[in-house]
Design a protein around this motif. Structure first.
Motif, PDB file in Angstrom:
ATOM      1  N   LEU A   1       0.839  -1.190   0.000  1.00  0.00           N
ATOM      2  CA  LEU A   1       0.000   0.000   0.000  1.00  0.00           C
ATOM      3  C   LEU A   1       0.878   1.246   0.000  1.00  0.00           C
ATOM      4  O   LEU A   1       1.765   1.392   0.841  1.00  0.00           O
ATOM      5  N   LEU A   2       0.624   2.124  -0.965  1.00  0.00           N
ATOM      6  CA  LEU A   2       1.337   3.397  -1.054  1.00  0.00           C
ATOM      7  C   LEU A   2       0.334   4.534  -1.101  1.00  0.00           C
ATOM      8  O   LEU A   2      -0.811   4.368  -1.513  1.00  0.00           O
ATOM      9  N   GLN A   3       0.810   5.705  -0.672  1.00  0.00           N
ATOM     10  CA  GLN A   3      -0.008   6.903  -0.739  1.00  0.00           C
ATOM     11  C   GLN A   3       0.733   7.977  -1.524  1.00  0.00           C
ATOM     12  O   GLN A   3       1.954   8.104  -1.426  1.00  0.00           O
ATOM     13  N   LEU A   4      -0.011   8.714  -2.320  1.00  0.00           N
ATOM     14  CA  LEU A   4       0.534   9.897  -2.967  1.00  0.00           C
ATOM     15  C   LEU A   4       0.359  11.018  -1.961  1.00  0.00           C
ATOM     16  O   LEU A   4      -0.755  11.461  -1.678  1.00  0.00           O
ATOM     17  N   ARG A   5       1.472  11.430  -1.362  1.00  0.00           N
ATOM     18  CA  ARG A   5       1.446  12.367  -0.238  1.00  0.00           C
ATOM     19  C   ARG A   5       1.162  13.798  -0.718  1.00  0.00           C
ATOM     20  O   ARG A   5       1.759  14.256  -1.685  1.00  0.00           O
ATOM     21  N   SER A   6       0.297  14.472  -0.003  1.00  0.00           N
ATOM     22  CA  SER A   6      -0.037  15.851  -0.376  1.00  0.00           C
ATOM     23  C   SER A   6       1.057  16.840   0.014  1.00  0.00           C
ATOM     24  O   SER A   6       1.202  17.872  -0.631  1.00  0.00           O
ATOM     25  N   ASP A   7       1.859  16.519   1.043  1.00  0.00           N
ATOM     26  CA  ASP A   7       2.887  17.475   1.475  1.00  0.00           C
ATOM     27  C   ASP A   7       4.111  17.486   0.577  1.00  0.00           C
ATOM     28  O   ASP A   7       4.808  18.492   0.475  1.00  0.00           O
ATOM     29  N   THR A   8       4.372  16.375  -0.104  1.00  0.00           N
ATOM     30  CA  THR A   8       5.563  16.286  -0.952  1.00  0.00           C
ATOM     31  C   THR A   8       5.227  15.919  -2.393  1.00  0.00           C
ATOM     32  O   THR A   8       6.112  15.919  -3.246  1.00  0.00           O
ATOM     33  N   ASN A   9       3.964  15.571  -2.655  1.00  0.00           N
ATOM     34  CA  ASN A   9       3.492  15.196  -3.985  1.00  0.00           C
ATOM     35  C   ASN A   9       4.289  14.035  -4.575  1.00  0.00           C
ATOM     36  O   ASN A   9       4.655  14.054  -5.756  1.00  0.00           O
ATOM     37  N   ASP A  10       4.592  13.042  -3.737  1.00  0.00           N
ATOM     38  CA  ASP A  10       5.263  11.844  -4.214  1.00  0.00           C
ATOM     39  C   ASP A  10       4.735  10.636  -3.445  1.00  0.00           C
ATOM     40  O   ASP A  10       4.017  10.770  -2.471  1.00  0.00           O
ATOM     41  N   TRP A  11       5.102   9.448  -3.923  1.00  0.00           N
ATOM     42  CA  TRP A  11       4.582   8.207  -3.357  1.00  0.00           C
ATOM     43  C   TRP A  11       5.420   7.754  -2.176  1.00  0.00           C
ATOM     44  O   TRP A  11       6.653   7.789  -2.221  1.00  0.00           O
ATOM     45  N   GLY A  12       4.739   7.291  -1.128  1.00  0.00           N
ATOM     46  CA  GLY A  12       5.422   6.783   0.048  1.00  0.00           C
ATOM     47  C   GLY A  12       4.519   5.831   0.814  1.00  0.00           C
ATOM     48  O   GLY A  12       3.357   5.630   0.468  1.00  0.00           O
ATOM     49  N   ILE A  13       5.084   5.245   1.872  1.00  0.00           N
ATOM     50  CA  ILE A  13       4.277   4.386   2.733  1.00  0.00           C
ATOM     51  C   ILE A  13       3.642   5.254   3.814  1.00  0.00           C
ATOM     52  O   ILE A  13       4.187   6.302   4.175  1.00  0.00           O
ATOM     53  N   PRO A  14       2.489   4.861   4.312  1.00  0.00           N
ATOM     54  CA  PRO A  14       1.833   5.651   5.352  1.00  0.00           C
ATOM     55  C   PRO A  14       2.717   5.790   6.594  1.00  0.00           C
ATOM     56  O   PRO A  14       3.405   4.852   6.992  1.00  0.00           O
ATOM     57  N   GLY A  15       2.683   6.959   7.172  1.00  0.00           N
ATOM     58  CA  GLY A  15       3.450   7.191   8.388  1.00  0.00           C
ATOM     59  C   GLY A  15       3.507   8.660   8.711  1.00  0.00           C
ATOM     60  O   GLY A  15       3.030   9.507   7.955  1.00  0.00           O
ATOM     61  N   GLY A  16       4.115   8.959   9.849  1.00  0.00           N
ATOM     62  CA  GLY A  16       4.221  10.352  10.241  1.00  0.00           C
ATOM     63  C   GLY A  16       4.903  10.512  11.577  1.00  0.00           C
ATOM     64  O   GLY A  16       5.390   9.547  12.175  1.00  0.00           O
ATOM     65  N   GLY A  17       4.924  11.754  12.040  1.00  0.00           N
ATOM     66  CA  GLY A  17       5.644  12.128  13.239  1.00  0.00           C
ATOM     67  C   GLY A  17       4.943  11.767  14.532  1.00  0.00           C
ATOM     68  O   GLY A  17       3.722  11.772  14.624  1.00  0.00           O
ATOM     69  N   MET A  18       5.757  11.481  15.523  1.00  0.00           N
ATOM     70  CA  MET A  18       5.279  11.148  16.853  1.00  0.00           C
ATOM     71  C   MET A  18       4.816  12.410  17.569  1.00  0.00           C
ATOM     72  O   MET A  18       5.417  13.471  17.419  1.00  0.00           O
ATOM     73  N   GLU A  19       3.749  12.272  18.320  1.00  0.00           N
ATOM     74  CA  GLU A  19       3.265  13.357  19.165  1.00  0.00           C
ATOM     75  C   GLU A  19       3.712  13.118  20.605  1.00  0.00           C
ATOM     76  O   GLU A  19       3.962  11.976  21.010  1.00  0.00           O
ATOM     77  N   ILE A  20       3.806  14.164  21.380  1.00  0.00           N
ATOM     78  CA  ILE A  20       4.230  14.055  22.773  1.00  0.00           C
ATOM     79  C   ILE A  20       3.307  13.077  23.510  1.00  0.00           C
ATOM     80  O   ILE A  20       2.086  13.154  23.412  1.00  0.00           O
TER      81      ILE A  20
END
Length: 148
Positions: free
Chosen positions: A33-52
């Protein structure tokens, strides 16, 4: 406002260490599963930054759900990627050194649907991937899903 946005208000675009999680989801055909990311306009795997206050596993579950609508029933930690190799500069100038826990979702439930972070979502054969963002390509090579 999330943790990274709070930091950015103070330090601007200077490099930061950014802990986070990424999740590999494979379907029955062993497609990823890949996503076309809106922040970078390229394909990647789902994920993101850790919150406190979140753990890496909580981050993985939260990001997978937010970006795809899927819930992971079980997660397997595959790797933790960090160092100079995982430096990234966003198109708008923010610089980060990623520290990424890479998980594999062993079973997912839910309905696949994107949000403002995912312009498009789709499953792709591992031997026929679209052009990936640099971080995803490095992660997939590191864990052996993509060959050099």
């Amino acid at each position: 406002m999330n943790y990274i946005q709070s930091l950015r208000k103070v330090i601007g675009t200077k490099p930061i260490i950014a802990p986070g999680s990424a999740v590999i989801v494979l379907n029955e055909q062993n497609e990823i599963l890949l996503q076309l990311r809106s922040d970078t306009n390229d394909w990647g795997i789902p994920g993101g930054g850790m919150e406190i206050g979140d753990s890496l596993e909580e981050t993985a579950r939260k990001e997978l759900f937010e970006e795809t609508g899927l819930e992971a029933q079980d997660l397997e930690l595959l790797d933790i990627a960090s160092g100079k190799e995982f430096y990234y500069q966003f198109p708008h100038g923010d610089e980060i050194y990623n520290v990424t826990a890479v998980f594999k979702a062993m079973k997912v439930t839910g309905t696949l649907m994107g949000n403002e972070e995912s312009l498009e979502l789709g499953y792709f054969p591992l031997d026929s991937l679209p052009e990936l963002n640099g971080t995803t390509e490095k992660l997939l090579k590191r864990i052996g899903y993509v060959k050099d």
